[in-house]
Design a protein around this motif. Structure first.
Motif, mmCIF file in Angstrom:
data_model
loop_
_atom_site.group_PDB
_atom_site.id
_atom_site.type_symbol
_atom_site.label_atom_id
_atom_site.label_comp_id
_atom_site.label_asym_id
_atom_site.label_seq_id
_atom_site.Cartn_x
_atom_site.Cartn_y
_atom_site.Cartn_z
ATOM 1 N N THR A 3 47.384 39.187 41.651
ATOM 2 C CA THR A 3 46.462 40.160 42.241
ATOM 3 C C THR A 3 47.172 40.999 43.295
ATOM 4 N N ILE A 4 46.712 42.219 43.452
ATOM 5 C CA ILE A 4 47.272 43.122 44.457
ATOM 6 C C ILE A 4 46.719 42.739 45.828
ATOM 7 N N PRO A 5 47.568 42.603 46.836
ATOM 8 C CA PRO A 5 47.079 42.274 48.177
ATOM 9 C C PRO A 5 46.032 43.288 48.652
ATOM 10 N N HIS A 6 45.072 42.802 49.440
ATOM 11 C CA HIS A 6 43.965 43.640 49.900
ATOM 12 C C HIS A 6 44.470 44.847 50.698
ATOM 13 N N GLU A 7 45.492 44.636 51.518
ATOM 14 C CA GLU A 7 46.001 45.734 52.349
ATOM 15 C C GLU A 7 46.554 46.863 51.497
ATOM 16 N N ILE A 8 47.241 46.496 50.395
ATOM 17 C CA ILE A 8 47.798 47.531 49.512
ATOM 18 C C ILE A 8 46.675 48.253 48.774
ATOM 19 N N THR A 9 45.658 47.500 48.358
ATOM 20 C CA THR A 9 44.508 48.124 47.691
ATOM 21 C C THR A 9 43.843 49.145 48.601
ATOM 22 N N ILE A 10 43.630 48.777 49.854
ATOM 23 C CA ILE A 10 42.998 49.692 50.810
ATOM 24 C C ILE A 10 43.863 50.922 51.032
ATOM 25 N N ASP A 11 45.182 50.736 51.107
ATOM 26 C CA ASP A 11 46.081 51.873 51.306
ATOM 27 C C ASP A 11 46.014 52.836 50.129
ATOM 28 N N ILE A 12 45.935 52.298 48.919
ATOM 29 C CA ILE A 12 45.845 53.149 47.729
ATOM 30 C C ILE A 12 44.510 53.879 47.699
ATOM 31 N N LEU A 13 43.421 53.129 47.945
ATOM 32 C CA LEU A 13 42.095 53.745 47.922
ATOM 33 C C LEU A 13 41.970 54.837 48.991
ATOM 34 N N GLY A 14 42.620 54.635 50.124
ATOM 35 C CA GLY A 14 42.536 55.611 51.210
ATOM 36 C C GLY A 14 43.145 56.948 50.896
ATOM 37 N N ARG A 15 43.916 57.031 49.815
ATOM 38 C CA ARG A 15 44.569 58.271 49.421
ATOM 39 C C ARG A 15 43.817 59.016 48.315
ATOM 40 N N LEU A 16 42.712 58.437 47.845
ATOM 41 C CA LEU A 16 41.967 59.028 46.740
ATOM 42 C C LEU A 16 40.903 60.002 47.232
ATOM 43 N N SER A 17 40.355 60.750 46.296
ATOM 44 C CA SER A 17 39.278 61.691 46.621
ATOM 45 C C SER A 17 37.958 60.953 46.782
ATOM 46 N N VAL A 18 37.007 61.563 47.466
ATOM 47 C CA VAL A 18 35.684 60.969 47.642
ATOM 48 C C VAL A 18 35.000 60.799 46.290
ATOM 49 N N LYS A 19 35.176 61.759 45.407
ATOM 50 C CA LYS A 19 34.562 61.682 44.078
ATOM 51 C C LYS A 19 35.041 60.446 43.326
ATOM 52 N N ASP A 20 36.340 60.139 43.402
ATOM 53 C CA ASP A 20 36.870 58.938 42.754
ATOM 54 C C ASP A 20 36.348 57.675 43.431
ATOM 55 N N LEU A 21 36.304 57.678 44.757
ATOM 56 C CA LEU A 21 35.867 56.490 45.487
ATOM 57 C C LEU A 21 34.409 56.145 45.186
ATOM 58 N N LEU A 22 33.570 57.154 45.043
ATOM 59 C CA LEU A 22 32.174 56.898 44.715
ATOM 60 C C LEU A 22 32.051 56.248 43.334
ATOM 61 N N ARG A 23 32.921 56.630 42.411
ATOM 62 C CA ARG A 23 32.921 55.997 41.086
ATOM 63 C C ARG A 23 33.448 54.568 41.161
ATOM 64 N N PHE A 24 34.487 54.358 41.973
ATOM 65 C CA PHE A 24 35.132 53.044 42.041
ATOM 66 C C PHE A 24 34.278 52.010 42.769
ATOM 67 N N LYS A 25 33.207 52.430 43.433
ATOM 68 C CA LYS A 25 32.298 51.466 44.043
ATOM 69 C C LYS A 25 31.661 50.567 42.989
ATOM 70 N N CYS A 26 31.637 51.055 41.730
ATOM 71 C CA CYS A 26 31.048 50.286 40.636
ATOM 72 C C CYS A 26 32.016 49.283 40.018
ATOM 73 N N VAL A 27 33.281 49.293 40.445
ATOM 74 C CA VAL A 27 34.273 48.399 39.848
ATOM 75 C C VAL A 27 33.928 46.936 40.136
ATOM 76 N N SER A 28 33.622 46.641 41.391
ATOM 77 C CA SER A 28 33.295 45.266 41.782
ATOM 78 C C SER A 28 32.597 45.288 43.133
ATOM 79 N N LYS A 29 31.970 44.183 43.487
ATOM 80 C CA LYS A 29 31.324 44.078 44.787
ATOM 81 C C LYS A 29 32.334 44.154 45.935
#
Length: 399
Positions: A3-29
């Motif tokens: 699994t990808i460490p949480h810190e790296i996941t947050i760093d990657i997500l922080g570089r995405l667009s809001v439109k992508d992030l709103l979609r990725f909220k459905c990936v998992s809780k």
């Protein structure tokens, strides 16, 4: 596969667009929880501001149609469905800050709106504490033989963020006065998003002479062009510190302001930016205040001559720097004068070569007002009256 460490996941997500992030909220809780976390929201906003990414232009056409244009591509417009609904009434943008817009309609109802998340919130009503007449009408004094008294009302707004109190604030200043100097009332109030209420502040030490104007945000302060005295003909720049909630005058550059036909002042790149268009349309000067409040820090960023600069265009308004800071995005506007069927458009101005490159945007309306905002996940106060738009994404944004 690990699994990808949480810190790296947050760093990657922080570089995405809001439109992508709103979609990725459905990936998992866990992903949904991370994206909705206040720390992540501030991290994402901070990255967007530092890297000059996730910025958009918002265009207002015919006073009630709204469009957005992504600044990273500047290719096509997208329809925005504002929170006031379908009625074709005048809607104005009071200010933009961290992805939140403050809007006012023809009835003086005020909303906060995040176009990226489609959340909006109506502000609590706020009447003036003095009996104020309607703007720009005649009144007859009862039981008095004196002639009619002309009473004018001016209302100035500004919207911004105070990082010290971590609060979004909306400022409203109202003045009513008569030509005979016997009638004058003034009031200044601040709305706090955190407390969801208005409160009275110290009255202003200057005069408002236009029916409605909107301030701009720079260096954690709101700014307006005002008059120091009732007799003054020259406007001056005043700032309102959002932390101390005090007003102060700021000096403008010595750049032949008396000879300028049009003065436009706003924020660009976080600094105060002044544009002077001269009476014969021969040239346009753009100035930047590099050290806030210091007159000597004004520098001339652009001095361009027409028609060599932009043929047949009397008004060029700077909006934003490019990502690497070597170009300036300019609005070329024709709506303030009779120039036939000319349409407003955008150009890039290269600061090094002083060359102009036209920007081709599909679906651009003929004329519009424009504001700059950053796409963000910044939420609104859940304890206040919320209005969530249930429209499907394809209705909200045309592709």
């Amino acid at each position: 596969m690990g699994t990808i460490p949480h810190e790296i996941t947050i760093d990657i997500l922080g570089r995405l667009s809001v439109k992508d992030l709103l979609r990725f909220k459905c990936v998992s809780k866990p992903w949904c929880s991370s994206i909705e976390d206040p720390y992540f929201i501030k991290l994402h906003l901070s990255h967007s501001l530092k890297t000059n990414t996730n910025h958009s232009l918002i265009l207002r056409h015919r006073e009630y149609h709204f469009f957005s244009v992504n600044c990273d591509s500047l290719e096509t417009t997208h329809i925005l469905n504002h929170p006031f609904g379908e009625p074709k009434k005048t809607i104005q943008i009071l200010g933009s800050c961290n992805g939140l817009l403050a809007l006012v309609n023809h009835n003086d109802s005020i909303f906060l709106w995040n176009p990226s998340t489609r959340e909006s919130q109506v502000l609590t009503s706020n009447e003036t504490e003095f009996a104020s007449p309607s703007p720009w009408i005649w009144f007859y004094v009862s039981q008095c033989s004196s002639p009619s008294i002309y009473i004018a009302r001016s209302t100035y707004y500004g919207f911004g963020y105070d990082p010290i109190s971590d609060d979004y604030k909306l400022v409203r200043m109202v003045q009513s006065c008569g030509l005979d100097d016997e009638y004058f009332h003034s009031e200044a109030k601040v709305y706090s998003l955190r407390s969801n209420c208005w409160r009275r502040i110290k009255d202003v030490c200057f005069y408002l002479k236009f029916s409605r104007e909107f301030g701009f945000l720079a260096n954690n302060a709101l700014h307006w062009m005002v008059f120091r005295t009732p007799e003054s003909r020259n406007k001056e720049l005043v700032g309102f510190d959002l932390e101390s909630e005090e007003f102060r005058f700021l000096e403008l550059p010595d750049c032949c302001l008396d000879e300028a036909f049009l003065i436009d002042i706003k924020a660009m790149g976080g600094d105060i930016c002044l544009t002077a268009t001269f009476r014969d349309f021969s040239n346009v000067d753009v100035w930047i205040m590099k050290e806030y409040g210091v007159k000597e820090s004004w520098i001339k960023l652009i001095s361009c001559y027409q028609p060599e600069f932009i043929p047949d265009s009397p008004f060029a308004v700077p909006l934003a720097f490019s990502k690497n800071g070597d170009k300036v995005l300019l609005l070329i506007a024709y709506k303030w004068c009779n120039w036939g069927s000319r349409s407003d458009n955008f150009v890039w101005y290269d600061l090094g070569s002083q060359r102009v490159e036209k920007v081709e945007i599909r679906g651009l309306p003929a004329s519009f007002d424009v504001d700059l905002y950053v796409d963000s996940l910044v939420p609104l106060n859940s304890n206040a009256l919320m209005i969530n738009n249930e429209m499907p994404p394809e209705v909200m944004f045309s592709e």
